[in-house]
Design an enzyme around this catalytic site. Sequence first.
Site, PDB file in Angstrom:
ATOM      1  N   GLU A  49      -4.790  -4.924  10.469  1.00 19.18           N
ATOM      2  CA  GLU A  49      -3.706  -3.879  10.921  1.00 19.18           C
ATOM      3  C   GLU A  49      -4.000  -2.972  12.165  1.00 19.18           C
ATOM      4  OE1 GLU A  49      -1.987  -2.473   6.836  1.00 19.18           O
ATOM      5  OE2 GLU A  49      -3.756  -1.344   7.173  1.00 19.18           O
ATOM      6  N   HIS A  52      -9.067   1.215   5.371  1.00 16.97           N
ATOM      7  CA  HIS A  52      -8.018   1.387   5.831  1.00 16.97           C
ATOM      8  C   HIS A  52      -8.057   2.483   7.206  1.00 16.97           C
ATOM      9  CE1 HIS A  52      -3.949   2.635   6.661  1.00 16.97           C
ATOM     10  NE2 HIS A  52      -3.579   1.485   6.039  1.00 16.97           N
ATOM     11  N   ASN A 106       0.838  -1.098   0.095  1.00 18.44           N
ATOM     12  CA  ASN A 106      -0.131  -0.186  -0.048  1.00 18.44           C
ATOM     13  C   ASN A 106       0.909   1.255   0.081  1.00 18.44           C
ATOM     14  OD1 ASN A 106      -1.847   2.269   0.470  1.00 18.44           O
ATOM     15  ND2 ASN A 106      -2.507   1.318   2.495  1.00 18.44           N
ATOM     16  N   TRP A 107       0.931   1.815  -1.033  1.00 17.11           N
ATOM     17  CA  TRP A 107       1.787   2.945  -1.251  1.00 17.11           C
ATOM     18  C   TRP A 107       1.399   4.327  -0.577  1.00 17.11           C
ATOM     19  CZ3 TRP A 107       4.761   3.431  -6.636  1.00 17.11           C
ATOM     20  CH2 TRP A 107       5.525   2.180  -6.750  1.00 17.11           C
ATOM     21  N   LYS A 108       0.245   4.403  -0.324  1.00 16.47           N
ATOM     22  CA  LYS A 108      -0.409   5.299   0.258  1.00 16.47           C
ATOM     23  C   LYS A 108      -0.393   6.638  -0.466  1.00 16.47           C
ATOM     24  CE  LYS A 108       0.071   3.132   4.734  1.00 16.47           C
ATOM     25  NZ  LYS A 108       0.361   3.313   6.266  1.00 16.47           N
ATOM     26  N   GLY A 157       3.262  -1.204   4.123  1.00 16.23           N
ATOM     27  CA  GLY A 157       3.199   0.065   3.862  1.00 16.23           C
ATOM     28  C   GLY A 157       4.727   0.546   3.435  1.00 16.23           C
ATOM     29  N   GLY A 158       5.308   1.435   4.490  1.00 11.67           N
ATOM     30  CA  GLY A 158       6.802   1.897   4.307  1.00 11.67           C
ATOM     31  C   GLY A 158       7.414   0.983   3.392  1.00 11.67           C
ATOM     32  N   GLY A 172       3.220   2.155  10.651  1.00 17.79           N
ATOM     33  CA  GLY A 172       4.142   3.174  10.588  1.00 17.79           C
ATOM     34  C   GLY A 172       4.921   3.659  11.938  1.00 17.79           C
ATOM     35  N   SER A 213       3.849  -2.016  10.071  1.00 13.76           N
ATOM     36  CA  SER A 213       5.309  -2.358  10.130  1.00 13.76           C
ATOM     37  C   SER A 213       6.048  -3.586  10.010  1.00 13.76           C
ATOM     38  CB  SER A 213       5.659  -2.013  11.653  1.00 13.76           C
ATOM     39  OG  SER A 213       5.404  -0.603  12.230  1.00 13.76           O
ATOM     40  N   GLU A 259      -6.317   4.762   8.051  1.00 15.12           N
ATOM     41  CA  GLU A 259      -6.048   6.329   7.773  1.00 15.12           C
ATOM     42  C   GLU A 259      -7.487   6.909   7.230  1.00 15.12           C
ATOM     43  OE1 GLU A 259      -2.722   5.683   5.699  1.00 15.12           O
ATOM     44  OE2 GLU A 259      -1.618   5.018   7.621  1.00 15.12           O
TER      45      GLU A 259
HETATM   46  P1  13P Z   1       3.420   0.350   7.252  1.00 16.83           P
HETATM   47  O1  13P Z   1       4.019  -0.911   6.879  1.00 16.83           O
HETATM   48  O2  13P Z   1       4.249   1.404   6.881  1.00 16.83           O
HETATM   49  O3  13P Z   1       3.534   0.250   8.950  1.00 16.83           O
HETATM   50  O4  13P Z   1       2.029   0.599   6.761  1.00 16.83           O
HETATM   51  C1  13P Z   1       1.061  -0.413   7.339  1.00 16.83           C
HETATM   52  C2  13P Z   1      -0.149  -0.242   6.520  1.00 16.83           C
HETATM   53  O5  13P Z   1      -1.042   0.962   6.793  1.00 16.83           O
HETATM   54  C3  13P Z   1      -0.515  -0.744   5.036  1.00 16.83           C
HETATM   55  O6  13P Z   1      -1.908  -0.509   4.673  1.00 16.83           O
END
Ligand code: 13P
Length: 268
Positions: free
Chosen positions: A182, A112, A24-26, A248-249, A188, A227, A114
């Site tokens: 999640e 998600h 997920n590149w956000k 994510g990251g 993050g 993470s 967020e």
């Molecule tokens: P991180 O891997 O950066 O913690 O993000 C997880 C995430 O929200 C994937 O949707």
Amino acid sequence: MTIQADATQDNASKSGITPLVAGNWKMNGQRSSITEVMAIRDAILEAQNKPKTDVMICPPATLLMVLAELIDNSVVAFGGQDCHILEKGAHTGDISAAMLKDAGASAIIVGHSERRENHSETDDIVLQKAQAVHNQGLMAIVCIGETKGQRQAGLTIEVVSRQLAASVPEGATAKNTVIAYEPVWAIGTGLVPTLEDVANVHKAIRKALCERFPAQGANMRILYGGSVNPTNAQDLMSVENVNGALVGGASLKATDFLQIIDVYAPSD
Ligand code: 13P
């Protein structure tokens, strides 16, 4: 909990479920990031021990069409990060599941944390979004997870069960629905739950899915997200009922993402 080196493969093969590693590149990624996806594609194609996992990237919508046209979706599939509940109309700035499908998405993340937090999305909105995804014949990746406060109050299973019941549409199948657990506090932050905690939550999710969808629940994929990185992926993916990761990251750099995908590569 100590995990054996080959436990990830064991976990995947015992379950009979093809794992999914999704990035997920956000709100990250521009034209220059296309080379990262090409590097992922090339490495998968060149690998001697090909990972036994589905690989997906959910880039920003601006990159979706160009990536989907450039890269064979049987090697790397593409997904959207969110969609509107409706198919089209006067909704400035929004994007529909139909449009994401048209651009080359085969899946869409909904719910998600967020989105739930920053856009006040309720379970009911997430449910309608997941339904919109299904209506297009796409796969909904439905995210659920507790906040730090909810965990500290001992409410994790209760919260996750409620979100699961209220955000997943009636017509969910193993093909059109993936659950992503999640924990909000793990996203993050570099923090991850203990493997026991992951096992307990995923077991509860599996139980709830099997009760609600008797014919499908045992085969639905349940991803862990929060993470995940090249160092902890092997252990996390070895946990029973963990059928892949939502990353994510660590999905933004090909070298990191490939190491996570590689936990599903058979050893010699
Ligand atoms: P991180 O891997 O950066 O913690 O993000 C997880 C995430 O929200 C994937 O949707």
